[in-house]
Design a protein around this motif. Structure first.
Motif, PDB file in Angstrom:
ATOM      1  N   SER A  22      -1.307 -20.823 -36.540  1.00  0.00           N
ATOM      2  CA  SER A  22      -2.189 -21.972 -36.529  1.00  0.00           C
ATOM      3  C   SER A  22      -3.233 -21.829 -37.632  1.00  0.00           C
ATOM      4  CB  SER A  22      -2.868 -22.110 -35.171  1.00  0.00           C
ATOM      5  OG  SER A  22      -3.754 -23.202 -35.176  1.00  0.00           O
ATOM      6  N   ARG A  53       0.797 -32.083 -28.576  1.00  0.00           N
ATOM      7  CA  ARG A  53      -0.106 -31.663 -29.623  1.00  0.00           C
ATOM      8  C   ARG A  53       0.160 -32.363 -30.955  1.00  0.00           C
ATOM      9  NH1 ARG A  53      -2.610 -27.125 -27.352  1.00  0.00           N
ATOM     10  NH2 ARG A  53      -2.643 -27.666 -25.145  1.00  0.00           N
ATOM     11  N   SER A  54       1.350 -32.863 -31.181  1.00  0.00           N
ATOM     12  CA  SER A  54       1.673 -33.517 -32.444  1.00  0.00           C
ATOM     13  C   SER A  54       2.020 -34.981 -32.186  1.00  0.00           C
ATOM     14  CB  SER A  54       2.851 -32.809 -33.129  1.00  0.00           C
ATOM     15  OG  SER A  54       3.204 -33.473 -34.311  1.00  0.00           O
ATOM     16  N   GLY A  66      -7.056 -27.253 -23.883  1.00  0.00           N
ATOM     17  CA  GLY A  66      -6.450 -28.255 -24.750  1.00  0.00           C
ATOM     18  C   GLY A  66      -6.597 -27.955 -26.218  1.00  0.00           C
ATOM     19  N   LYS A 114      -8.560 -21.010 -31.813  1.00  0.00           N
ATOM     20  CA  LYS A 114      -9.110 -21.717 -30.661  1.00  0.00           C
ATOM     21  C   LYS A 114     -10.643 -21.598 -30.633  1.00  0.00           C
ATOM     22  CE  LYS A 114      -8.888 -21.772 -25.590  1.00  0.00           C
ATOM     23  NZ  LYS A 114      -8.265 -21.146 -24.407  1.00  0.00           N
ATOM     24  N   ASP A 131      -0.443 -34.718 -23.154  1.00  0.00           N
ATOM     25  CA  ASP A 131      -0.754 -33.397 -23.699  1.00  0.00           C
ATOM     26  C   ASP A 131       0.291 -32.958 -24.726  1.00  0.00           C
ATOM     27  OD1 ASP A 131      -2.150 -31.104 -24.163  1.00  0.00           O
ATOM     28  OD2 ASP A 131      -1.380 -30.027 -22.413  1.00  0.00           O
ATOM     29  N   LYS A 171      -2.975 -23.025 -28.466  1.00  0.00           N
ATOM     30  CA  LYS A 171      -1.596 -23.262 -28.873  1.00  0.00           C
ATOM     31  C   LYS A 171      -0.764 -23.698 -27.667  1.00  0.00           C
ATOM     32  CE  LYS A 171      -1.641 -19.826 -32.568  1.00  0.00           C
ATOM     33  NZ  LYS A 171      -0.999 -18.602 -33.097  1.00  0.00           N
ATOM     34  N   LYS A 172       0.273 -24.466 -27.930  1.00  0.00           N
ATOM     35  CA  LYS A 172       1.180 -24.881 -26.878  1.00  0.00           C
ATOM     36  C   LYS A 172       2.583 -24.936 -27.446  1.00  0.00           C
ATOM     37  CE  LYS A 172       2.267 -28.613 -23.642  1.00  0.00           C
ATOM     38  NZ  LYS A 172       1.943 -29.988 -23.203  1.00  0.00           N
ATOM     39  N   ARG A 219      -9.998 -35.770 -32.863  1.00  0.00           N
ATOM     40  CA  ARG A 219      -8.852 -35.376 -32.031  1.00  0.00           C
ATOM     41  C   ARG A 219      -9.201 -34.175 -31.160  1.00  0.00           C
ATOM     42  NH1 ARG A 219      -4.302 -33.226 -35.473  1.00  0.00           N
ATOM     43  NH2 ARG A 219      -4.707 -35.206 -36.535  1.00  0.00           N
ATOM     44  N   TRP A 220      -9.918 -33.186 -31.733  1.00  0.00           N
ATOM     45  CA  TRP A 220     -10.293 -32.014 -30.943  1.00  0.00           C
ATOM     46  C   TRP A 220     -11.254 -32.385 -29.815  1.00  0.00           C
ATOM     47  CZ3 TRP A 220     -11.486 -28.264 -35.621  1.00  0.00           C
ATOM     48  CH2 TRP A 220     -10.275 -27.935 -36.231  1.00  0.00           C
ATOM     49  N   ARG A 267      -9.339 -34.090 -26.977  1.00  0.00           N
ATOM     50  CA  ARG A 267      -8.536 -33.137 -26.208  1.00  0.00           C
ATOM     51  C   ARG A 267      -9.441 -32.292 -25.306  1.00  0.00           C
ATOM     52  NH1 ARG A 267      -3.524 -33.410 -27.508  1.00  0.00           N
ATOM     53  NH2 ARG A 267      -3.131 -31.736 -26.046  1.00  0.00           N
TER      54      ARG A 267
END
Length: 454
Positions: free
Chosen positions: A2, A88-89, A51, A6, A86, A54-55, A39-40, A43
């Motif tokens: 990433s 992420r993209s 949120g 986080k 949920d 990573k996912k 966006r952050w 979430r």
């Protein structure tokens, strides 16, 4: 991996929530786009701190259909739908929707990732028989024997030709067919080689045609040899045009590449500047290259060495107090890890309370968010030269000049490994044994430890 951790995302979100300002203002402070901050924050409001991590998810067909159906029913955007489920993209929702409209459910079904374990071999032409040997006629057996002989002759000829030449595969196949067409029918040879009849005759015509650049190649070789390799394709093009021949410089460049000719001078130097990447720091150093104590002012840069058509890059940190190289790193490619590892080595040598200024040019490595975060974490002030002004970092450039004139240009190296080992020895010699008149006839390490001795 990433791009942002986080913890970094969480810090950006909390800064936005604690201060009454816009997304763009927060993004400008952290050198990121304001839409990413938005966006952050969304979430974080829906899923909390989890949120922002990573996912790794693999979405099956049922989930994809339910997501698309909900998006259509509620008339939501991709970003709003991704926030609800949920995902992420948000861009993958557009891929799913286009796949569904173009190919239906089959196109939306997830495909197995990666290359299949068992690759199927291409089909090979088989001998023309479909019956058991006992039930076939004498003519059928003779036809099979003739086919097998033709196949054997073709494979032998093709193997010997491919090992002796470097032409493309189609040209080799056409040449083998041409050599065997007097012994075997051409239709069978073309079928065995997998060539179309038109392709075969095209290759024959190309083989018979003369090289239209033969005279030009001779001129290029002559001009290149006359000037002992000093001319590149631009000067050779200009020389040929003065002779009265109109030729494009790209043609000359392509022919020189095929002939293995290249200018031996003015090799392109390494340039670290790649445009406005990240944020540039102000010029705090202002060419004040004197320091009153160790670890007060540092300078750094990257230089390039070329040995046997291979390159080695050196990234050192120099202390302006005594000119000592306090840390360095080498790499065969100008990657960010080289600068990052060098910086980590230098930061280890800082004592509690020491907060140096680290000056560099505006290279892309020094504008990376990860590099700037590492400086901020250790309370190191970043300073950068003005764009295109090497004199702002003259102290580092002076060290590179000394290094190359005293070591690199005086020796001949057979490999990069030999140069790399020699660099380590020279830097040790430079720090501990090489005296400087500016330092009262002492070496950098002796000058730094002199107050401790006295």
């Amino acid at each position: 991996m990433s791009k942002y951790t986080k913890q970094f995302k969480l810090g950006v979100v909390k800064r936005y929530l604690n201060k009454s300002t816009s997304f763009n203002a927060i993004g400008q402070h952290y050198c990121i786009n304001g839409s990413i901050v938005r966006r952050w924050v969304k979430r974080y409001e829906h899923y909390g701190a989890e949120g922002l991590g990573k996912k790794f998810s693999h979405y099956n067909l049922e989930f994809r259909l339910s997501v698309l159906q909900h998006m259509w029913d509620q008339q939501l955007s991709y970003a709003e739908t991704a926030l609800v489920f949920d995902i992420r993209s948000p861009g993958c929702l557009g891929v799913w929707e286009r796949s569904y409209h173009s190919g239906g459910i089959d196109a939306l079904t997830p495909r197995t990732r990666g290359r299949p374990k068992n690759m199927s071999a291409p089909p090979t032409p088989k001998a023309p028989h479909a019956k058991e040997d006992e039930s076939r006629s004498h003519e059928e057996l003779l036809a099979e024997v003739a086919y097998l002989r033709m196949e054997n002759a073709y494979l032998k000829k093709f193997k010997s030709l491919s090992s002796a030449t470097s032409t493309d595969n189609t040209a080799q196949q056409a040449q083998v067919v041409q050599e065997l067409r007097q012994q075997y029918p051409i239709a069978g040879l073309l079928k065995l080689a997998g060539l179309a009849r038109s392709t075969f005759y095209y290759q024959q015509k190309a083989l018979l045609a003369a090289d239209k650049y033969a005279d030009l190649k001779g001129r290029i070789r002559s001009i290149y040899a006359r000037h002992k390799g000093r001319y590149g394709y631009r000067r050779i093009t200009a020389t040929i045009q003065k002779m009265g021949t109109l030729v494009n410089h790209k043609t000359v460049q392509r022919l020189m590449t095929s002939l293995g000719l290249k200018s031996l001078v003015r090799i392109k130097k390494y340039r670290s500047y790649k445009g406005d990447v990240g944020c540039a720091a102000p010029n705090i150093l202002q060419r004040q290259f004197e320091a009153q104590e160790p670890n007060q002012k540092w300078v750094t840069d990257v230089t390039e060495f070329n040995v046997a058509r291979e390159k080695l890059y050196l990234s050192p940190v120099l202390d302006l107090y005594n000119g000592e190289i306090i840390a360095y790193e080498t790499s065969r490619r100008p990657v960010f890890e080289m600068v990052s590892n060098m910086l980590k080595k230098a930061l280890v040598k800082l004592k509690p309370g020491e907060k140096p200024v680290l000056h560099s040019d505006q290279g892309w490595q020094y504008r990376m968010p990860a590099y700037q975060r590492l400086l901020g974490k250790n309370q190191v002030t970043q300073s950068m030269s003005r764009k295109g002004n090497c004199l702002d970092n003259a102290a580092m450039e002076s060290f590179f000049a000394v290094l190359k004139s005293e070591y690199f240009y005086l020796d001949k190296f057979k490999s990069i490994d030999e140069l790399q080992k020699g660099l380590a020895k020279y830097i040790h010699y430079y720090n501990y044994d090489r005296i400087k008149m500016k330092l009262k006839g002492l070496s950098p390490v002796q000058y730094r430890t002199q107050p401790l001795v006295t």
